[in-house]
Design an enzyme around this catalytic site. Structure first.
Site, mmCIF file in Angstrom:
data_model
loop_
_atom_site.group_PDB
_atom_site.id
_atom_site.type_symbol
_atom_site.label_atom_id
_atom_site.label_comp_id
_atom_site.label_asym_id
_atom_site.label_seq_id
_atom_site.Cartn_x
_atom_site.Cartn_y
_atom_site.Cartn_z
ATOM 1 N N SER A 161 5.794 5.361 9.629
ATOM 2 C CA SER A 161 6.392 4.347 8.582
ATOM 3 C C SER A 161 7.501 5.159 7.845
ATOM 4 O O SER A 161 8.360 5.767 8.582
ATOM 5 C CB SER A 161 5.499 3.655 7.590
ATOM 6 O OG SER A 161 5.873 2.865 6.798
ATOM 7 N N HIS A 194 8.293 1.106 11.996
ATOM 8 C CA HIS A 194 7.888 -0.410 11.895
ATOM 9 C C HIS A 194 8.932 -0.801 10.872
ATOM 10 O O HIS A 194 9.501 0.061 10.196
ATOM 11 C CB HIS A 194 6.596 -0.597 11.931
ATOM 12 C CG HIS A 194 5.933 -0.099 10.349
ATOM 13 N ND1 HIS A 194 4.871 -0.363 9.942
ATOM 14 C CD2 HIS A 194 6.497 0.349 9.347
ATOM 15 C CE1 HIS A 194 4.487 -0.013 8.884
ATOM 16 N NE2 HIS A 194 5.575 0.658 8.291
#
EC number: 3.4.21.92
Length: 200
Positions: A105, A130
């Site tokens: 992330s 993501h």
């Protein structure tokens, strides 16, 4: 006082002999003298403030010498991560990044933001990209405001990832739609890092 995972653990001490006698440092302070910063654990405001302060301090010490940022993080707050990101880009020294363990992330975003040619991963580390996560409750109008904000953040992060990796924006948009895990070699092929290091 808010504590971090590093503070909660037993931190080793290093003892050095100087002309004035012995001096003891915690291991992280000693490594800071070598221009090494650790980004370990959840990216949140307190950690971001500490990392920003260390980056600014090392720039003031020597604006021409590289800084080494070691990352082992599951990700976290976008705003805290962007504070680190903007400071990395703002200061004069190159910031070399190294993934140890995982960079997921916001951790992977910061990994990719290292100086060109100086982004590394160790062979068994994992990288995950993501889209930003959002969660908000309240009135419909407030939810709509927050939805627009998270879409703008997503677009900004995708553009930056495209710039750092060399991937087309359409590929980034598709690949960040869901959790996308990569090995160190796959992250290198993707352009998130420049090299997988097995030995120093």
């Amino acid at each position: 006082m808010h504590s971090t995972p590093i503070q909660d653990a037993l931190v080793p001490m290093v003892i050095e002999q100087t002309s004035r006698g012995e001096r003891s440092f915690d291991i992280y302070s000693r490594l800071l003298k070598e221009r090494v910063i650790f980004l370990v654990g959840q990216v949140e405001d307190h950690m971001a403030n500490l990392i920003v302060a260390q980056l600014l301090f090392l720039e003031s010490e020597n604006p021409d010498k590289d800084i080494h940022l070691y990352i082992n993080s599951p990700g976290g707050s976008v705003t805290a991560g962007m504070a680190i990101y903007d400071t990395m880009r703002f200061i004069k020294p190159d910031v070399s990044t190294m993934c140890i363990g995982q960079a997921a992330s916001m951790g992977s975003f910061l990994l990719s933001a290292g100086a060109e040619g100086k982004r590394y991963a160790l062979p068994n580390s994992r990288v995950m990209i993501h889209q930003p996560l959002g969660g908000f409750q309240g009135q419909a109008s407030d939810i709509e405001i927050h939805a627009k904000e998270i879409i703008q953040i997503k677009q900004k992060l995708n553009k930056a990832l495209a710039d750092h990796t060399g991937q087309p924006i359409e590929v980034i948009e598709n690949d960040t739609d869901r959790d996308n895990f990569m090995s160190a070699d796959e992250a290198c092929d993707y352009g998130l890092v420049d090299k997988v290091l097995t030995r120093r």
